[in-house]
Design a protein around this motif. Structure first.
Motif, PDB file in Angstrom:
ATOM      1  N   THR A  87      23.943 -31.718  22.861  1.00 32.42           N
ATOM      2  CA  THR A  87      22.990 -31.426  21.773  1.00 32.42           C
ATOM      3  C   THR A  87      23.493 -30.394  20.755  1.00 32.42           C
ATOM      4  O   THR A  87      22.709 -29.726  20.115  1.00 32.42           O
TER       5      THR A  87
ATOM      6  N   GLU B 127      21.077 -44.838  22.701  1.00 33.61           N
ATOM      7  CA  GLU B 127      22.411 -44.308  22.412  1.00 33.61           C
ATOM      8  C   GLU B 127      22.315 -42.823  22.132  1.00 33.61           C
ATOM      9  O   GLU B 127      21.236 -42.313  21.818  1.00 33.61           O
TER      10      GLU B 127
ATOM     11  N   CYS C  39      24.489 -38.886  20.896  1.00 35.37           N
ATOM     12  CA  CYS C  39      25.494 -38.212  20.089  1.00 35.37           C
ATOM     13  C   CYS C  39      26.576 -37.670  21.039  1.00 35.37           C
ATOM     14  O   CYS C  39      26.457 -37.802  22.256  1.00 35.37           O
TER      15      CYS C  39
ATOM     16  N   VAL D 125      20.881 -37.273  26.589  1.00 37.00           N
ATOM     17  CA  VAL D 125      19.472 -37.597  26.291  1.00 37.00           C
ATOM     18  C   VAL D 125      19.368 -39.005  25.703  1.00 37.00           C
ATOM     19  O   VAL D 125      18.428 -39.749  25.989  1.00 37.00           O
ATOM     20  N   ARG D 126      20.354 -39.385  24.925  1.00 35.56           N
ATOM     21  CA  ARG D 126      20.422 -40.738  24.364  1.00 35.56           C
ATOM     22  C   ARG D 126      19.084 -41.156  23.769  1.00 35.56           C
ATOM     23  O   ARG D 126      18.508 -42.191  24.109  1.00 35.56           O
TER      24      ARG D 126
ATOM     25  N   CYS E  78      20.994 -29.591  17.781  1.00 36.10           N
ATOM     26  CA  CYS E  78      19.944 -30.598  17.685  1.00 36.10           C
ATOM     27  C   CYS E  78      18.636 -29.936  18.103  1.00 36.10           C
ATOM     28  O   CYS E  78      18.565 -29.253  19.134  1.00 36.10           O
TER      29      CYS E  78
ATOM     30  N   PHE F 172      16.297 -31.194  19.416  1.00 36.63           N
ATOM     31  CA  PHE F 172      15.804 -31.794  20.655  1.00 36.63           C
ATOM     32  C   PHE F 172      16.531 -31.252  21.885  1.00 36.63           C
ATOM     33  O   PHE F 172      16.449 -31.833  22.960  1.00 36.63           O
TER      34      PHE F 172
HETATM   35  S1  SF4 Z   1      18.859 -35.338  21.818  1.00 31.28           S
HETATM   36 FE1  SF4 Z   1      19.172 -37.267  20.687  1.00 31.28          FE
HETATM   37  S2  SF4 Z   1      19.588 -36.643  18.540  1.00 31.28           S
HETATM   38 FE2  SF4 Z   1      19.846 -34.822  19.859  1.00 31.28          FE
HETATM   39  S3  SF4 Z   1      22.034 -34.757  20.324  1.00 31.28           S
HETATM   40 FE3  SF4 Z   1      21.036 -35.886  21.989  1.00 31.28          FE
HETATM   41  S4  SF4 Z   1      21.123 -38.056  21.430  1.00 31.28           S
HETATM   42 FE4  SF4 Z   1      21.585 -36.842  19.582  1.00 31.28          FE
END
Ligand code: SF4
Length: 653
Positions: A77, A289, A291, A296-297, A516, A518
């Motif tokens: 993240t 998918e 990053c 977490v995809r 991120c 998230f």
């Molecule tokens: S939580 Fe989602 S947007 Fe954030 S880095 Fe992981 S896959 Fe990417």
């Protein structure tokens, strides 16, 4: 200049597209630490090195790709790339971020940022392979969509592992909210950075690096990564993201009466279930998918074989896209929304501004401000017409017919239509409102008004995460900031403004550091202590939450100064009139924002920020405190402007 050893590469690349010349900037450790992260570095360059009042679509605009010291670390993240420039949508500070793999690759290639100025005579793309920097002919791919142009670049360079950030036809045609895409699904959507690329005849930036990420304490980074990988599913927000993506919030927002519907007239959509994350998972989803190194995809990949034939290479709709192209247009066909998402990612459009432009047009049509003859061949623009929504999305990206008008953004389109269309244009500083309801999320409304970007939902954690229904863990994780109590969602009273003040700096810091949203506390799995640990392990510095929060505040003040320099003033911190009337349905119907309370809340916020409450200009003492004296030296003029404004009585919202 003493070379920075860890986290950073110590090199910033300049590319002048007019002359084709490149150069390298270096800064000392004090600079890197003061302006830590992509957001802060970019703000410094745009304030310091770019003249005031330039045309955002002219060669003087500086387009900056920047990354933070922790980007590239093998830790989940933390992978975000920031793109900044003066915005052609707002004429204010422009910035947008994307996840994916581009940022880490730029670090592996040995660069902390790439600053692009000028305009190429013919279309080009920038190819960065470690120290080798080359402008290559892009005439053959000008006019191609994001998939076609990325494929051609990878074929030409002969390496499938190259990371590409490119524009589609929307950026080339200077759609004011054109996006930059990476791998056709990671979008730098907001504030029109795709149009800035298009204005420079720059089709793409391609990067490949062979260096390793150098950190001070790799063991600690590995430890935090391993902890996150083992524990993120115990965090309720991260689990929902993994299972349903961001669309997992649709049903809950609807139940609470805050799901934007019919251009924000309603908060409840009868058919919300049909476009929910749960329905997507059960029907169109092929996979999730992620990053760079993120388990977490949360990214969705959807595919359909129906009339829409949605291509999975363009991913799937996020919550914002479902709100913008779906609920707010009363479109309940999830496949059509997914098609709209595909078109946005293929042509290079911000899904939020695109959807908001379409709901604006639908309301204009409902009120006879757009006639059937002005619809450029669409059957109608009735609420819920999924076919018109999809066609109009394509028309905006290609600037065809009515789409050409909407490609200017709702503010300019409304001014052109006239006849009172302005009241249907839901924007702040020219940027369309994201799909979160400010009548229900109180401090979000404040940030829509105050944000340097115009309306933007990623500038503060949302109110609902701290109200009576929020999971205890969210409330507990905010305590380290001194936020000790739950607060009602819709309020903008004194305790809420204090919460806003703290959380806004926290988000500004996370953004600058390429995190991120998230991944981190207060709502997601990493604690705030984890963040400090990661920054210190990456850089070798002994930083603290205090220093990082000040970083967020420094960035916030720099972007405010940029906007003051560009002529923005306190009257631009506003909300559209619609939000001062009540919602027509749902659990929060008939509870408008009180205008007096809203203005009082803004004044209190300015005072808290040590900005003049009459002018919203940072006081000199605040700039000194944030080590922005170089900007303070320029401040007297701005203070004079502020005083003049007050004397004219020219402050209204
Ligand atoms: S939580 Fe989602 S947007 Fe954030 S880095 Fe992981 S896959 Fe990417």
């Amino acid at each position: 200049v003493e070379v920075i050893s860890y986290g950073y590469t110590g090199k910033i690349l300049h590319v002048d597209l007019t002359t084709g010349k490149t150069s390298v900037d270096q800064h000392d450790e004090v600079w890197y630490r003061t302006y830590m992260g992509g957001g802060c570095m970019s703000a410094w360059y745009l304030l310091n090195n770019m003249p005031a009042g330039i045309d955002p679509l002219g060669p003087e605009n500086m387009l900056i790709f920047s990354i933070a010291p922790i980007v590239g670390a093998p830790v989940p993240t933390i992978s975000r790339t920031i793109i900044s420039a003066k915005s052609p949508l707002t004429n204010a500070f422009g910035e947008t971020q994307m996840g994916g793999f581009f940022g880490p690759e730029l670090k592996f290639a040995g660069w902390d940022a790439v600053i692009i100025t000028g305009k190429a005579e013919n279309p080009v793309y920038l190819w960065i392979q470690d120290d080798k920097v080359e402008l290559r002919d892009a005439r053959a791919i000008w006019g191609k969509d994001t998939l076609e142009s990325q494929t051609a670049i990878l074929d030409e360079l002969g390496d499938k592992r190259i990371r590409v950030a490119n524009i589609g036809p929307a950026g080339e045609k200077l759609v004011r909210f054109a996006a930059v895409l990476h791998n056709m699904k990671h979008a730098c959507g907001r504030t029109g950075m795709g149009a800035v690329m298009g204005s420079k005849n720059l089709k793409a930036v391609a990067v490949r690096g062979s260096n390793k990420y150098e950190s001070y304490d790799p063991d600690t980074l590995r430890d935090r990564a391993s902890w996150f990988n083992k524990n993120y599913m115990s965090n309720v927000a991260n689990k929902e993201l993994n299972v349903y993506g961001t669309a997992g919030i649709v049903n809950g927002m609807n139940e609470r009466g805050m799901l934007p519907t019919r251009n924000f007239r309603k908060g409840f959509f009868e058919d919300a279930e049909k476009v929910s994350g749960e329905t997507m998972t059960e029907t169109l989803l092929t996979k999730g998918e992620g990053c760079y190194v993120c388990p977490v995809r949360c990214k969705r990949v959807v595919e359909t074989n129906d009339q829409w034939r949605v291509n999975p290479v363009f991913g799937g709709p996020e919550y914002e896209t479902i709100g913008a192209l779906g609920t707010n247009c009363e479109v309940s066909d999830l496949a059509a929304v997914s098609k709209g998402n595909e078109i946005c990612n293929r042509l290079g459009l911000d899904t939020i501004s695109t959807g908001m432009a379409i709901s604006f047009a639908m309301e204009c049509y409902e009120n006879n401000l757009l006639s059937k003859d002005e619809l450029s061949g669409l059957d109608d623009l009735n609420w819920g017409n999924s076919v018109s929504m999809v066609k109009l999305t394509e028309m905006i990206g290609n600037r065809q017919g009515l789409g050409d008008l909407l490609a200017e953004g709702t503010k300019r389109a409304a001014a052109k239509i006239g006849k009172g269309a302005e009241k249907f244009a839901l924007e702040v500083k020219g940027q369309e409102i994201p799909l979160h309801e400010p009548r229900v999320k109180g401090m979000l409304g404040i940030t829509y008004a105050v944000s340097e970007l115009g309306a933007e939902h990623t500038r503060v954690e949302h109110d609902a995460d701290f109200d009576e229904f929020a999971p205890q863990i969210f409330v507990d994780q905010a305590k380290v900031l001194g936020l000790l109590e739950r607060l009602p969602c819709e309020t903008i009273d004194e305790p809420k403004i204090r919460m806003y003040y703290y959380l806004q700096h926290h988000f500004s810091m996370l953004d600058s550091l390429g995190c991120c949203l998230f991944g981190f506390a207060p709502v997601r799995a990493y604690t705030m202590t984890d963040l400090v640990t990661i920054v210190n392990a990456a850089t070798g510095w002994e930083s603290s939450l205090w220093e990082l929060m000040k970083l967020g505040e420094r960035r916030w003040n720099m972007t405010r100064l940029f906007n003051i320099r560009e002529g923005f003033n306190v009257s631009d911190d506003r909300l559209p009139d619609r939000y001062f009337t009540g919602l027509e349905n749902g659990a929060m119907a008939d509870r408008p924002i009180d205008r007096t309370e809203f203005n009082d809340a803004l004044r209190l916020y300015y005072d808290m920020a040590n900005w003049d409450p009459d002018t919203a200009v940072p006081r000199r003492a605040k700039l000194v405190e944030l080590d922005l004296m170089w900007a303070a030296d320029k401040l007297p003029d701005w203070l004079e402007q502020g005083k003049k404004l007050r004397a004219d009585g020219n402050i209204e919202r």
